[in-house]
Design a protein around this motif. Structure first.
Motif, PDB file in Angstrom:
ATOM      1  N   VAL A   1       0.850  -1.196   0.000  1.00 21.22           N
ATOM      2  CA  VAL A   1       0.000   0.000   0.000  1.00 21.22           C
ATOM      3  C   VAL A   1       0.882   1.240   0.000  1.00 21.22           C
ATOM      4  CG1 VAL A   1      -1.759   1.309   1.261  1.00 21.22           C
ATOM      5  CG2 VAL A   1      -1.866  -1.193   1.232  1.00 21.22           C
ATOM      6  N   ALA A   2       0.443   2.275  -0.712  1.00 20.95           N
ATOM      7  CA  ALA A   2       1.154   3.557  -0.726  1.00 20.95           C
ATOM      8  C   ALA A   2       0.178   4.694  -0.490  1.00 20.95           C
ATOM      9  CB  ALA A   2       1.882   3.767  -2.054  1.00 20.95           C
ATOM     10  N   VAL A   3       0.719   5.813  -0.065  1.00 21.15           N
ATOM     11  CA  VAL A   3      -0.022   7.076   0.021  1.00 21.15           C
ATOM     12  C   VAL A   3       0.372   7.902  -1.195  1.00 21.15           C
ATOM     13  CG1 VAL A   3      -0.379   9.200   1.344  1.00 21.15           C
ATOM     14  CG2 VAL A   3      -0.071   7.006   2.540  1.00 21.15           C
ATOM     15  N   ALA A   4      -0.620   8.466  -1.882  1.00 16.22           N
ATOM     16  CA  ALA A   4      -0.334   9.259  -3.079  1.00 16.22           C
ATOM     17  C   ALA A   4       0.194  10.636  -2.691  1.00 16.22           C
ATOM     18  CB  ALA A   4      -1.589   9.409  -3.920  1.00 16.22           C
ATOM     19  N   SER A   5       1.148  11.123  -3.470  1.00 18.71           N
ATOM     20  CA  SER A   5       1.658  12.472  -3.246  1.00 18.71           C
ATOM     21  C   SER A   5       1.052  13.474  -4.217  1.00 18.71           C
ATOM     22  CB  SER A   5       3.185  12.487  -3.380  1.00 18.71           C
ATOM     23  OG  SER A   5       3.582  12.022  -4.664  1.00 18.71           O
ATOM     24  N   SER A   6       0.844  13.046  -5.478  1.00 18.87           N
ATOM     25  CA  SER A   6       0.364  13.985  -6.494  1.00 18.87           C
ATOM     26  C   SER A   6      -0.185  13.230  -7.687  1.00 18.87           C
ATOM     27  CB  SER A   6       1.512  14.904  -6.949  1.00 18.87           C
ATOM     28  OG  SER A   6       2.553  14.130  -7.530  1.00 18.87           O
ATOM     29  N   VAL A   7      -0.942  13.959  -8.493  1.00 16.38           N
ATOM     30  CA  VAL A   7      -1.420  13.480  -9.791  1.00 16.38           C
ATOM     31  C   VAL A   7      -0.749  14.332 -10.858  1.00 16.38           C
ATOM     32  CG1 VAL A   7      -3.394  13.213 -11.337  1.00 16.38           C
ATOM     33  CG2 VAL A   7      -3.646  12.697  -8.917  1.00 16.38           C
ATOM     34  N   ILE A   8      -0.019  13.693 -11.742  1.00 17.54           N
ATOM     35  CA  ILE A   8       0.689  14.417 -12.796  1.00 17.54           C
ATOM     36  C   ILE A   8      -0.311  15.103 -13.722  1.00 17.54           C
ATOM     37  CG2 ILE A   8       2.153  14.112 -14.832  1.00 17.54           C
ATOM     38  CD1 ILE A   8       3.557  11.860 -13.324  1.00 17.54           C
ATOM     39  N   GLY A   9      -0.017  16.337 -14.106  1.00 19.93           N
ATOM     40  CA  GLY A   9      -0.882  17.069 -15.011  1.00 19.93           C
ATOM     41  C   GLY A   9      -1.056  16.350 -16.338  1.00 19.93           C
ATOM     42  N   HIS A  10      -2.263  16.413 -16.881  1.00 21.52           N
ATOM     43  CA  HIS A  10      -2.546  15.688 -18.118  1.00 21.52           C
ATOM     44  C   HIS A  10      -3.716  16.326 -18.854  1.00 21.52           C
ATOM     45  CE1 HIS A  10      -5.147  13.955 -15.009  1.00 21.52           C
ATOM     46  NE2 HIS A  10      -5.994  13.643 -15.970  1.00 21.52           N
ATOM     47  N   GLY A  11      -3.762  16.047 -20.136  1.00 18.20           N
ATOM     48  CA  GLY A  11      -4.864  16.559 -20.947  1.00 18.20           C
ATOM     49  C   GLY A  11      -5.082  15.707 -22.173  1.00 18.20           C
ATOM     50  N   ARG A  12      -6.212  15.957 -22.847  1.00 17.93           N
ATOM     51  CA  ARG A  12      -6.567  15.262 -24.080  1.00 17.93           C
ATOM     52  C   ARG A  12      -6.878  16.296 -25.153  1.00 17.93           C
ATOM     53  NH1 ARG A  12     -10.805  10.554 -21.950  1.00 17.93           N
ATOM     54  NH2 ARG A  12      -9.400   9.624 -20.403  1.00 17.93           N
ATOM     55  N   TRP A  13      -6.324  16.054 -26.330  1.00 18.25           N
ATOM     56  CA  TRP A  13      -6.551  16.935 -27.460  1.00 18.25           C
ATOM     57  C   TRP A  13      -7.022  16.117 -28.651  1.00 18.25           C
ATOM     58  CZ3 TRP A  13      -3.057  17.523 -23.707  1.00 18.25           C
ATOM     59  CH2 TRP A  13      -2.957  18.783 -23.097  1.00 18.25           C
ATOM     60  N   ARG A  14      -7.996  16.645 -29.350  1.00 18.85           N
ATOM     61  CA  ARG A  14      -8.534  15.972 -30.536  1.00 18.85           C
ATOM     62  C   ARG A  14      -8.003  16.660 -31.789  1.00 18.85           C
ATOM     63  NH1 ARG A  14     -14.936  14.638 -31.525  1.00 18.85           N
ATOM     64  NH2 ARG A  14     -14.792  13.855 -33.666  1.00 18.85           N
TER      65      ARG A  14
ATOM     66  N   LEU B   1       5.398   7.138  -0.193  1.00 17.92           N
ATOM     67  CA  LEU B   1       4.696   8.196  -0.924  1.00 17.92           C
ATOM     68  C   LEU B   1       4.974   8.017  -2.412  1.00 17.92           C
ATOM     69  CD1 LEU B   1       5.299  11.444   1.161  1.00 17.92           C
ATOM     70  CD2 LEU B   1       3.079  10.501   0.545  1.00 17.92           C
ATOM     71  N   LEU B   2       3.915   8.024  -3.225  1.00 18.99           N
ATOM     72  CA  LEU B   2       4.069   7.814  -4.658  1.00 18.99           C
ATOM     73  C   LEU B   2       3.261   8.832  -5.447  1.00 18.99           C
ATOM     74  CD1 LEU B   2       3.761   3.942  -5.233  1.00 18.99           C
ATOM     75  CD2 LEU B   2       5.830   5.334  -5.345  1.00 18.99           C
ATOM     76  N   PRO B   3       3.840   9.423  -6.496  1.00 19.24           N
ATOM     77  CA  PRO B   3       3.039  10.205  -7.453  1.00 19.24           C
ATOM     78  C   PRO B   3       2.364   9.260  -8.428  1.00 19.24           C
ATOM     79  CG  PRO B   3       5.308  10.175  -8.158  1.00 19.24           C
ATOM     80  CD  PRO B   3       5.270   9.403  -6.856  1.00 19.24           C
ATOM     81  N   THR B   4       1.390   9.749  -9.156  1.00 24.28           N
ATOM     82  CA  THR B   4       0.737   8.935 -10.175  1.00 24.28           C
ATOM     83  C   THR B   4       0.563   9.724 -11.457  1.00 24.28           C
ATOM     84  OG1 THR B   4      -1.240   7.648 -10.764  1.00 24.28           O
ATOM     85  CG2 THR B   4      -1.572   9.553  -9.323  1.00 24.28           C
ATOM     86  N   GLY B   5       0.707   9.037 -12.559  1.00 26.64           N
ATOM     87  CA  GLY B   5       0.462   9.647 -13.858  1.00 26.64           C
ATOM     88  C   GLY B   5      -0.955   9.445 -14.341  1.00 26.64           C
ATOM     89  N   ALA B   6      -1.791   8.815 -13.519  1.00 27.43           N
ATOM     90  CA  ALA B   6      -3.184   8.566 -13.892  1.00 27.43           C
ATOM     91  C   ALA B   6      -4.087   9.603 -13.244  1.00 27.43           C
ATOM     92  CB  ALA B   6      -3.600   7.160 -13.453  1.00 27.43           C
ATOM     93  N   GLY B   7      -5.138   9.985 -13.959  1.00 23.60           N
ATOM     94  CA  GLY B   7      -6.093  10.936 -13.409  1.00 23.60           C
ATOM     95  C   GLY B   7      -7.123  10.233 -12.527  1.00 23.60           C
ATOM     96  N   HIS B   8      -7.654  10.965 -11.555  1.00 21.12           N
ATOM     97  CA  HIS B   8      -8.632  10.394 -10.623  1.00 21.12           C
ATOM     98  C   HIS B   8      -9.605  11.486 -10.183  1.00 21.12           C
ATOM     99  CE1 HIS B   8      -6.294   6.695 -10.217  1.00 21.12           C
ATOM    100  NE2 HIS B   8      -5.225   7.455 -10.085  1.00 21.12           N
ATOM    101  N   ASP B   9     -10.796  11.058  -9.758  1.00 17.25           N
ATOM    102  CA  ASP B   9     -11.761  12.022  -9.231  1.00 17.25           C
ATOM    103  C   ASP B   9     -11.182  12.781  -8.043  1.00 17.25           C
ATOM    104  OD1 ASP B   9     -14.134  11.581 -10.915  1.00 17.25           O
ATOM    105  OD2 ASP B   9     -14.154   9.577 -10.036  1.00 17.25           O
ATOM    106  N   ALA B  10     -10.342  12.115  -7.245  1.00 15.25           N
ATOM    107  CA  ALA B  10      -9.725  12.809  -6.107  1.00 15.25           C
ATOM    108  C   ALA B  10      -8.915  14.014  -6.572  1.00 15.25           C
ATOM    109  CB  ALA B  10      -8.830  11.840  -5.328  1.00 15.25           C
TER     110      ALA B  10
END
Length: 403
Positions: free
Chosen positions: A203-216, A345-354
């Motif tokens: 188990v880890a505690v998240a530190s951050s969510v990496i910025g991300h976006g989608r472009w069409r 503590l771990l960052p994530t590259g995935a987006g989440h509702d949190a």
């Protein structure tokens, strides 16, 4: 079988995709609706009643003291999936919330603060193209007019799909009353990378969510016959799209830490013996520094224009969603780490509702180990024992927060 695994086993056949493998559970459609029925039944077994708010978020409250619904501790996740996704992305957080509630009751906890359970719609954005759509609507991060006009691949609008699910489109939008109930939000999620595998931790505690976006990117060319049109006479948007996919890898590699992905590409009309007249492709870009994300997209937009012009085509670029890097609430994260002293503590590259909720309320996340390190794929995994460890960790955190 541990209790968390038993909950997941009950939905193991819901939404299986016989073509892609894994699961396809688009929002407001059959499989996701079946999962919500399962969830509501599980709430009922615990003496709780689920209520769907005007943005499609399902809430349930454990509040034995009868206190006003404010400053609540809320946990939960989502039930929709990407096409051909894994069994744990979303449902693990929902099942763990149910199991954590059971553990609090088994421990004889008398909460001083209300405990809320939440399930958010369209977290993946797989049907309507905008990730975390439910939480974005709730917080006002997306205008309801824009959300309601979104369409899926069949041309069904979000408004019509919502009506089909029993919701009133006129009610969509920022909900300050619902937000005022939330004192903090803690989301548990299967890890979508190898961080915990490499650290040999469950188990880890998240530190951050990496910025991300989608472009069409929409490339316009000349539809024509595959057999009668000489190569020199072609204005082929699919060729432009193919070169742009390769350029995305090249440009991302020039900016260390960048992730750039084209995971969806749609040629129109899509015939085997037809040169496409138009191609839509979706670019996903992520980096811890938002300025780098912007620079990568700007460079790819410039290259797309050059590639299109060389083929006698044109290209349009439209931002569909953009979320800056989110650092989770420091005080709340420190509190989680104090409860779980062995958790990294771990960052994530995935987006989440949190990550979306973080702009309005204190949020934090827990990750549970995924031994494959693979996600958004049938190979995503979590052992029964680790799933239970995650639920226990969540229960430990909730115990600290509600008492």
């Amino acid at each position: 079988m541990p209790e968390t695994a038993q909950l997941l086993a009950a939905i193991a056949d819901t939404g299986r995709d016989p073509v892609r493998g894994g699961y396809s559970r688009p929002v407001f459609a059959g499989a996701e609706r079946e999962l919500l029925e399962w969830y509501l039944a599980e709430l009922g077994r615990r003496g709780l009643e689920g209520e769907t708010d005007r943005n499609g978020v399902v809430w349930a409250w454990w509040n034995p003291a009868g206190a006003p619904l404010r400053d609540a501790v809320v946990t939960g996740s989502h039930l929709d999936s990407v096409p051909g996704g894994g069994a744990f992305d979303g449902p693990l957080g929902v099942a763990s919330a149910l199991r954590a509630l059971d553990l609090l009751r088994e421990r004889g906890i008398e909460p001083a603060r209300p405990l809320g359970l939440a399930v958010f719609p369209e977290e993946e954005g797989s049907r309507f193209g905008v990730a975390c759509l439910g939480s974005r609507l709730l917080t006002g991060a997306i205008a309801p007019e824009r959300a309601l006009a979104l369409t899926d691949s069949d041309g069904t609008s979000f408004a019509d799909a919502a009506r089909g699910a029993g919701l009133d489109p006129a009610g969509f939008g920022r909900d300050d009353e619902a937000l005022a109930r939330i004192g903090c939000f803690v989301e548990l999620h299967v890890e979508q990378g190898r961080g915990l595998v490499d650290l040999d931790a469950p188990v880890a505690v998240a530190s951050s969510v990496i910025g991300h976006g989608r472009w069409r990117f929409t490339v316009h060319g000349q539809g024509n016959h595959a057999g009668t049109t000489l190569l020199a006479d072609r204005h082929d948007p699919l060729l432009v799209a193919a070169l742009l996919v390769a350029a995305a890898r090249e440009v991302a590699a020039a900016h260390p830490g960048t992730r750039a992905t084209v995971g969806r590409l749609n040629p129109v009309p899509g015939g085997t013996n037809v040169i496409a007249s138009r191609v839509d492709l979706w670019l996903d870009v992520r980096h811890p520094e938002d300025a780098v994300t912007a620079a990568v997209v700007a460079e790819l937009s410039r290259r797309a224009g050059e590639l299109a012009a060389a083929e006698g085509c044109t290209v349009d670029v439209r931002e569909e969603s953009l979320s800056p890097t989110v650092d989770f609430d420091p005080a709340l994260s420190r509190r989680l780490s104090a409860v779980l002293p062995g958790a990294p503590l771990l960052p994530t590259g995935a987006g989440h509702d949190a990550g979306v909720l973080a702009e309005r309320v204190p949020t934090a996340m827990l990750f549970t180990r995924n031994p494959t390190g693979v996600s958004h794929s049938p190979e995503e995994f979590c052992t029964d024992d680790d799933a239970e460890r995650g639920s226990v960790a969540l229960a430990d955190v909730l115990t600290d927060l509600v008492t």
